[in-house]
Write an enzyme that holds these catalytic residues in place. Structure first.
Site, PDB file in Angstrom:
ATOM      1  N   ALA A  33       5.849  47.280  20.099  1.00  0.00           N
ATOM      2  CA  ALA A  33       5.128  47.148  21.489  1.00  0.00           C
ATOM      3  C   ALA A  33       5.340  45.992  22.067  1.00  0.00           C
ATOM      4  O   ALA A  33       5.996  44.974  21.566  1.00  0.00           O
ATOM      5  CB  ALA A  33       3.491  46.795  20.999  1.00  0.00           C
ATOM      6  N   GLY A  52       6.397  48.591  15.374  1.00  0.00           N
ATOM      7  CA  GLY A  52       5.936  50.271  16.143  1.00  0.00           C
ATOM      8  C   GLY A  52       7.134  51.113  15.861  1.00  0.00           C
ATOM      9  O   GLY A  52       7.213  52.348  15.957  1.00  0.00           O
ATOM     10  N   GLU A  67       5.131  42.466  11.594  1.00  0.00           N
ATOM     11  CA  GLU A  67       3.891  42.448  11.883  1.00  0.00           C
ATOM     12  C   GLU A  67       3.270  41.125  11.672  1.00  0.00           C
ATOM     13  O   GLU A  67       2.556  40.250  12.314  1.00  0.00           O
ATOM     14  CB  GLU A  67       2.693  43.566  12.222  1.00  0.00           C
ATOM     15  CG  GLU A  67       3.176  44.715  13.241  1.00  0.00           C
ATOM     16  CD  GLU A  67       4.238  45.695  12.619  1.00  0.00           C
ATOM     17  OE1 GLU A  67       4.216  46.576  13.167  1.00  0.00           O
ATOM     18  OE2 GLU A  67       5.055  45.263  11.503  1.00  0.00           O
TER      19      GLU A  67
END
Length: 214
Positions: free
Chosen positions: A32, A77, A100
């Site tokens: 992202a 992602g 993340e």
């Protein structure tokens, strides 16, 4: 765009195998856009994550074999997208990781489920907890990818290997391939026998499955 493309593939009976690749040199998918995400309202973030998760789930549920050709970086992602594919092929120079936790968030598009199913629970926890990035060779050694290839001058070695795999699939019976994928996927989800049979019957009869209790 990805969602629309996947939606079109679902109903195209001429499609026998799907290869996901990037035409950007050195990048498969970097995940992202976090600068964009930082500007979003909390309600927008929730909608964004839900849409990403839904799109990747739709990829995973495509009825034909899918191959991720990882010729470059696949982070966050981007790796979740690759994990949704049936088979992953990567260049030895590719970099992969669910990073993340470095940003005080967790993988939100299926990575916390698909990575453990792919490489085992303990190792998946280790990679997610550490936000470690691995190259193609290490990814192959831990079972994250099926094939690792040396990168070529064109930068598309993984894509070429994916094409070779797709050609191995093409001679097989298309209905058998679709049912085999469905049976394997449902088996991995430990669906009870009666439900699994209903799923296969529904596929054959081209109708939604009717599971007991629903």
């Amino acid at each position: 765009m990805m969602s629309k493309a996947v939606d079109a593939l679902k109903s195209d009976k001429k499609v026998r195998t799907v290869i996901f690749r990037s035409e950007v040199p050195g990048i498969f998918c970097a995940g992202a856009d976090l600068k964009e995400r930082a500007k979003m309202h909390s309600s927008e973030v929730s909608s964004f994550v839900s849409k990403a998760r839904a799109t990747i789930n739709e990829m995973a549920n495509l009825p034909v074999p899918t191959i991720a050709a990882i010729d470059g970086t696949a982070l966050g992602g981007g790796l979740e997208l690759a994990l949704a594919c049936d088979i992953r092929v990567a260049a030895s120079s590719a970099k992969m990781g669910l990073v993340e936790t470095k940003l005080a968030i967790i993988p939100g598009a299926g990575g916390t489920q698909r990575l453990p199913r792919t490489i085992g629970v303990s190792l998946a926890k280790e990679l997610i907890f550490s936000a470690r990035i691995v190259d193609g060779e290490e990814a192959k050694s831990i079972g994250l990818i099926s094939h690792v290839v040396e990168q070529n001058e064109a930068g598309d070695a993984a894509y070429r290997r994916a094409l070779a795999l797709a050609r191995e699939f093409l001679p097989q019976g298309p209905v058998a391939m679709r049912v085999a994928k469905l049976a394997i996927n449902q088996g991995m989800e430990t669906i009870p026998t009666k439900d699994r049979i209903e799923g296969l019957l529904a596929f054959k009869e081209k109708r939604p499955p009717r599971y007991k209790g629903e």
